[in-house]
Write a protein that holds these residues in place. Sequence first.
Motif, short mmCIF file in Angstrom:
data_model
loop_
_atom_site.label_atom_id
_atom_site.label_comp_id
_atom_site.label_asym_id
_atom_site.label_seq_id
_atom_site.Cartn_x
_atom_site.Cartn_y
_atom_site.Cartn_z
N TYR A 1 -15.80 -31.03 -81.24
CA TYR A 1 -15.30 -30.70 -79.91
C TYR A 1 -16.37 -30.66 -78.83
O TYR A 1 -16.09 -30.99 -77.68
CB TYR A 1 -14.56 -29.36 -79.93
N ARG A 2 -17.57 -30.24 -79.15
CA ARG A 2 -18.60 -30.10 -78.11
C ARG A 2 -19.49 -31.33 -78.01
O ARG A 2 -19.68 -31.88 -76.94
CB ARG A 2 -19.45 -28.86 -78.39
N ARG A 3 -20.05 -31.75 -79.15
CA ARG A 3 -21.00 -32.87 -79.12
C ARG A 3 -20.33 -34.22 -79.32
O ARG A 3 -20.95 -35.25 -79.08
CB ARG A 3 -22.08 -32.66 -80.19
N LYS A 4 -19.08 -34.23 -79.79
CA LYS A 4 -18.34 -35.47 -80.05
C LYS A 4 -19.13 -36.40 -80.97
O LYS A 4 -19.18 -37.61 -80.77
CB LYS A 4 -18.01 -36.19 -78.74
N ALA A 5 -19.76 -35.82 -82.00
CA ALA A 5 -20.63 -36.58 -82.90
C ALA A 5 -19.91 -37.09 -84.14
O ALA A 5 -20.45 -37.94 -84.84
CB ALA A 5 -21.82 -35.72 -83.30
N ILE A 6 -18.74 -36.54 -84.44
CA ILE A 6 -18.00 -37.00 -85.62
C ILE A 6 -16.61 -37.47 -85.20
O ILE A 6 -16.10 -37.08 -84.16
CB ILE A 6 -17.89 -35.91 -86.72
N SER A 7 -16.02 -38.30 -86.04
CA SER A 7 -14.70 -38.87 -85.74
C SER A 7 -13.59 -37.88 -86.08
O SER A 7 -13.81 -36.91 -86.81
CB SER A 7 -14.50 -40.16 -86.53
N ASN B 1 -7.56 -22.56 -88.82
CA ASN B 1 -7.01 -21.47 -88.02
C ASN B 1 -8.07 -20.84 -87.12
O ASN B 1 -7.79 -20.51 -85.96
CB ASN B 1 -6.39 -20.40 -88.93
N LEU B 2 -9.27 -20.68 -87.63
CA LEU B 2 -10.36 -20.13 -86.84
C LEU B 2 -10.74 -21.09 -85.71
O LEU B 2 -10.93 -20.67 -84.56
CB LEU B 2 -11.56 -19.84 -87.74
N ILE B 3 -10.80 -22.37 -86.01
CA ILE B 3 -11.11 -23.37 -84.99
C ILE B 3 -10.03 -23.41 -83.91
O ILE B 3 -10.33 -23.54 -82.72
CB ILE B 3 -11.33 -24.75 -85.64
N ALA B 4 -8.78 -23.25 -84.32
CA ALA B 4 -7.68 -23.23 -83.34
C ALA B 4 -7.85 -22.06 -82.37
O ALA B 4 -7.57 -22.19 -81.17
CB ALA B 4 -6.35 -23.14 -84.05
N LYS B 5 -8.31 -20.92 -82.86
CA LYS B 5 -8.54 -19.77 -81.98
C LYS B 5 -9.72 -20.02 -81.05
O LYS B 5 -9.70 -19.61 -79.89
CB LYS B 5 -8.79 -18.50 -82.80
N TRP B 6 -10.78 -20.68 -81.55
CA TRP B 6 -11.95 -20.94 -80.71
C TRP B 6 -11.60 -21.81 -79.51
O TRP B 6 -12.26 -21.76 -78.48
CB TRP B 6 -13.05 -21.62 -81.52
N LYS B 7 -10.56 -22.62 -79.62
CA LYS B 7 -10.17 -23.50 -78.52
C LYS B 7 -9.44 -22.74 -77.42
O LYS B 7 -9.31 -23.25 -76.32
CB LYS B 7 -9.30 -24.64 -79.03
N LYS B 8 -8.97 -21.52 -77.70
CA LYS B 8 -8.24 -20.73 -76.71
C LYS B 8 -9.19 -19.88 -75.90
O LYS B 8 -10.21 -19.40 -76.39
CB LYS B 8 -7.22 -19.83 -77.41
N GLN B 9 -8.82 -19.66 -74.65
CA GLN B 9 -9.65 -18.86 -73.76
C GLN B 9 -9.69 -17.41 -74.23
O GLN B 9 -8.67 -16.83 -74.59
CB GLN B 9 -9.09 -18.92 -72.34
N GLY B 10 -10.88 -16.83 -74.25
CA GLY B 10 -11.06 -15.46 -74.68
C GLY B 10 -11.42 -15.33 -76.15
O GLY B 10 -11.81 -14.26 -76.60
N TYR B 11 -11.28 -16.40 -76.90
CA TYR B 11 -11.57 -16.36 -78.33
C TYR B 11 -12.71 -17.30 -78.71
O TYR B 11 -12.90 -17.60 -79.87
CB TYR B 11 -10.33 -16.74 -79.14
N GLU B 12 -13.49 -17.75 -77.73
CA GLU B 12 -14.54 -18.74 -77.98
C GLU B 12 -15.61 -18.25 -78.94
O GLU B 12 -16.23 -19.04 -79.63
CB GLU B 12 -15.21 -19.16 -76.66
N ASN B 13 -15.84 -16.95 -79.00
CA ASN B 13 -16.90 -16.38 -79.84
C ASN B 13 -16.34 -15.58 -81.02
O ASN B 13 -17.07 -14.80 -81.62
CB ASN B 13 -17.81 -15.48 -79.01
N LEU B 14 -15.08 -15.75 -81.34
CA LEU B 14 -14.45 -14.98 -82.40
C LEU B 14 -15.20 -15.14 -83.72
O LEU B 14 -15.53 -16.26 -84.12
CB LEU B 14 -12.99 -15.44 -82.57
#
Length: 144
Positions: free
Chosen positions: A65-71, A87-100
Motif C-alpha cells: 500500500y505505501r511503497r507499491k513494491a509488490i503486486s 483483518n489487521l491490514i483492513a483496519k490500518w486502511k481506516k482513519q484512526g486505526y493507522e497505528n493499531l
Amino acid sequence: MPKVKRSRKPPPEGWELIEPTLEELEQKMREAEAEPHEGKRKVESLWPIFKIHHQKSRYVYDLFYRRKAISRELYDYCVKEGVADANLIAKWKKQGYENLCCLRCIQTRDTNFQTNCICRVPKSKLEEGKVVECIHCGCRGCSG
C-alpha cells in the motif's frame, strides 16, 4: 533453516525479494515461542508473539500500500498463506486505526466496561508521566 510454510502452489513473481525478511521474522517468531516464560505473567509471555505478528503484517502492508513494491497477486498470496493478517491490514486502511497494534485492543468484549483498550487512549488525554501498557499485547500506546 526451515522455510516459511507455504502451500503446494508456487509463489508468484517477486516472492524471492521478500522471502529473506519473512524468514528472518519467522525465525524470531520461533525463538519467541520457545522462550522460557517462568517469572512472567500469562499474558506477558504472548507479547513478543503479538509484536512479531504485527511486524510481519506491517511489512507486507507497507510493501503493497505505501511503497507499491509488490503486486496484488503476491499480496493476496501472503494473506492466503497466513504471512499477513488481512483483518489487521483492513483496519490500518481506516482513519484512526493507522497505528493499531493488534485487533484485541479494539474488541470491546475483552474489557470490563465494554470499551477499547487503554493503549487506544490518546496520550494527550492521559495523566502526565503515566506509563500505559496494554494488557493484551504490551503496546505502550497505538492511538498516535
